[in-house]
Design a protein around this motif. Structure first.
Motif, PDB file in Angstrom:
ATOM      1  N   UNK A   1      -4.857   0.908  -1.232  1.00  0.00           N
ATOM      2  CA  UNK A   1      -3.135   0.455  -1.889  1.00  0.00           C
ATOM      3  C   UNK A   1      -2.924  -0.353  -1.704  1.00  0.00           C
TER       4      UNK A   1
ATOM      5  N   UNK B   1      -1.526  -3.794  -3.760  1.00  0.00           N
ATOM      6  CA  UNK B   1      -0.237  -3.977  -3.309  1.00  0.00           C
ATOM      7  C   UNK B   1       0.001  -5.632  -3.195  1.00  0.00           C
TER       8      UNK B   1
ATOM      9  N   UNK C   1       0.843  -0.475  -9.386  1.00  0.00           N
ATOM     10  CA  UNK C   1       2.197  -1.092  -8.524  1.00  0.00           C
ATOM     11  C   UNK C   1       3.340  -0.543  -8.796  1.00  0.00           C
TER      12      UNK C   1
ATOM     13  N   UNK D   1       3.686   2.774  -7.480  1.00  0.00           N
ATOM     14  CA  UNK D   1       3.820   2.762  -5.717  1.00  0.00           C
ATOM     15  C   UNK D   1       5.414   2.012  -6.310  1.00  0.00           C
ATOM     16  N   UNK D   2       5.307   1.623  -6.284  1.00  0.00           N
ATOM     17  CA  UNK D   2       7.022   1.517  -6.047  1.00  0.00           C
ATOM     18  C   UNK D   2       7.555   2.469  -6.212  1.00  0.00           C
TER      19      UNK D   2
ATOM     20  N   UNK E   1       8.349   5.025  -3.891  1.00  0.00           N
ATOM     21  CA  UNK E   1       8.560   4.608  -2.714  1.00  0.00           C
ATOM     22  C   UNK E   1      10.304   4.601  -2.546  1.00  0.00           C
TER      23      UNK E   1
ATOM     24  N   UNK F   1      10.016   4.516   3.012  1.00  0.00           N
ATOM     25  CA  UNK F   1       8.675   4.456   1.959  1.00  0.00           C
ATOM     26  C   UNK F   1       8.594   3.453   1.452  1.00  0.00           C
ATOM     27  N   UNK F   2      10.197   3.037   1.073  1.00  0.00           N
ATOM     28  CA  UNK F   2      10.299   2.045  -0.220  1.00  0.00           C
ATOM     29  C   UNK F   2       9.967   0.617   0.563  1.00  0.00           C
TER      30      UNK F   2
ATOM     31  N   UNK G   1       6.011   0.278   1.171  1.00  0.00           N
ATOM     32  CA  UNK G   1       5.527  -0.996   0.131  1.00  0.00           C
ATOM     33  C   UNK G   1       6.014  -2.174  -0.518  1.00  0.00           C
ATOM     34  N   UNK G   2       7.621  -2.610  -0.431  1.00  0.00           N
ATOM     35  CA  UNK G   2       8.087  -3.275  -0.355  1.00  0.00           C
ATOM     36  C   UNK G   2       7.912  -4.780   0.790  1.00  0.00           C
TER      37      UNK G   2
ATOM     38  N   UNK H   1       4.264  -5.005   2.308  1.00  0.00           N
ATOM     39  CA  UNK H   1       3.286  -5.116   2.073  1.00  0.00           C
ATOM     40  C   UNK H   1       2.807  -6.133   0.834  1.00  0.00           C
ATOM     41  N   UNK H   2       3.820  -6.047  -0.155  1.00  0.00           N
ATOM     42  CA  UNK H   2       3.827  -6.623  -1.163  1.00  0.00           C
ATOM     43  C   UNK H   2       4.475  -7.662  -0.841  1.00  0.00           C
TER      44      UNK H   2
END
Lengths: 232, 227
Positions: free
Chosen positions: A10, A14, A108, A111-112, A115, B94-95, B98-99, B101-102
């Motif tokens: 993951x 990301x 991806x 995954x967003x 979230x 959670x978001x 994700x953001x 790590x991105x």
């Protein structure tokens, strides 16, 4: 041999980099394909549940099924065109490599959306009754909000593969060009496919159903214009 | 000719290592605070400290806001403001991962909680700073709309400062691409604005703790209140 964990995969997905990702892009690999497809299904299902759940649980489950379908159909409809464009623009990317590259942003994006799903559920919980006056104001705002949210999630997800496309293409400039062409194509087709699979939470007065009676009538861009007029 | 050599320029001043890590060190040196917490392995302890500070500060601000209507609002508003802040943070956790790590951050659950609790604690601290201003108006005005407007503006100002510190902490943890975090910040504001409607009544007389069965969109709620 290094053990590949789901969280490690993951993280690579990301960040848009990592050993596993490089091997997948160069030579392919069933594990990564399953992982990205799984991420796309899970994330879109969870977000779809919030989107449709604003109307009812049944609608939420329907949208949870429809959103992953839209994602995979967008990939399928554009697959040939994207591979041809990669060739025509002289990037040096083959058909399989193009397909592998383009599965990543969809995974991806899943995954967003996963979230963002708690926020979508939170907003859905505030949906007023579909037969009340409040629903008429809430509906276009909710529609626009999710349209913008999903589009931004798609753009951000695609953005993560830009360095990879540049690295794999013959030149950096050609990589950049083909990336933006793919992005534009995916957004354009994805938006219209989203429209065809409506309803997502249902216009005021219309029943809950998997597809509208005449799903091919109208287009996405007219609907957004209509929503903007309704709000302002 | 007698020439004098100018003294050498001093080296760039390194950011001092904060002593005991707290909300106050976060206020002055967000990046150094989070850097020191990671280096010393104090992420969890600091997250707990930040969370406790956030709850206390938000409750104090809620109490001051509650003085406008007084009565049951003196306990209901602090409860709702503190609880609402924690709820919004958990909803957006959670978001954020994700953001983050991105964006290139080395971010797991523990560090994401540190970022969130730090932002919330600093926002709370700023709200405590604004509390005397709110109290001044709460004892002198009788307009619910004005008090509501003032509370939202002050909350947004405090959030901007808390968010700025969060960005500095994120940069310390390796943030390179800011697009995702920008989107996250806008989403967090949106959640907070919706909570002002969900947790009603925050301003004005207490009738019941929550209007759970009357689901409303915050814009509709504000428009109706403004009429």
């Amino acid at each position: 041999m290094r053990r590949v964990t789901v969280s490690g995969q993951l993280g690579e997905l990301c960040r848009g980099r990592g050993d596993g990702l490089q091997i997948f892009l160069q030579r392919g690999g069933a594990r990564w394909l399953v992982f990205t497809a799984g991420a796309a299904i899970l994330g879109n299902f969870a977000y779809g549940l919030g989107l449709g759940g604003a109307r009812s649980l049944v609608m939420g489950l329907m949208v949870g099924v429809k959103l992953p379908l839209v994602i995979f159909l967008t990939l399928a409809v554009n697959a040939l065109l994207n591979a041809l464009l990669a060739g025509a623009l002289g990037t040096g990317l083959g058909g399989r490599q193009t397909l592998r590259l383009l599965t990543l942003p969809f995974g991806l994006m899943g995954m967003i959306l996963l979230g963002l799903a708690p926020v979508a559920w939170f907003l859905a919980w505030h949906a007023p009754a579909a037969d009340g006056d409040d629903y008429k104001i809430w509906y276009p705002a909710f529609l626009l909000l999710h349209t913008v949210g999903i589009a931004l999630a798609g753009i951000l997800a695609h953005r993560q593969i830009l360095p990879q496309v540049r690295a794999l293409a013959v030149t950096r400039a050609r990589g950049t060009l083909v990336f933006f062409v793919w992005l534009a194509g995916n957004l354009f087709v994805g938006a219209q496919l989203t429209w065809l699979f409506r309803p997502y939470f249902g216009s005021p007065g219309l029943p809950v159903q998997f597809l509208r009676d005449h799903p091919l009538e109208g287009n996405f861009y007219e609907a957004v214009l209509h929503s903007l007029r309704a709000i302002f | 000719m007698n020439t004098t050599t100018p003294p050498p320029l001093p080296d760039a001043k390194p950011e001092p290592q904060p002593g005991r890590l707290s909300v106050l060190t976060l206020l002055k040196q967000p990046a150094a605070t989070v850097g020191a917490a990671v280096a010393r392995g104090e992420e969890t302890a600091l997250t707990v400290r930040f969370t406790v500070s956030a709850v206390l500060c938000l409750a104090v601000f809620g109490l001051v806001l509650g003085t406008y209507a007084s009565g049951a609002q003196l306990w209901a508003v602090p409860l709702k403001v503190a609880g609402g802040g924690l709820f919004a943070a958990l909803l957006c956790l959670p978001s954020l991962i994700i953001f983050g790590v991105m964006g290139g951050m080395d971010l797991g659950l523990r560090r994401a909680l540190l970022l969130l609790s730090g932002m919330l604690a600093l926002t709370g601290l700023m709200l405590v700073g604004f509390a005397p201003v709110v109290w001044l108006f709460s004892v002198s005005t009788a307009s619910d709309n004005f008090m509501g407007f003032l509370a939202v503006v002050i909350a947004l100002l405090a959030f901007i400062i808390g968010s700025r510190a969060q960005w500095k902490m994120a940069a310390q943890l390796g943030l390179r691409q800011v697009g995702g975090l920008c989107l996250w910040t806008v989403m967090f504001i949106f959640v907070i604005l919706q909570l002002t409607c969900t947790l009603r009544p925050l301003i004005g007389q207490y009738d019941r703790l929550l209007h759970v069965n009357e689901k409303r969109f915050f814009i509709t709620h504000w428009v109706d209140r403004g009429k």
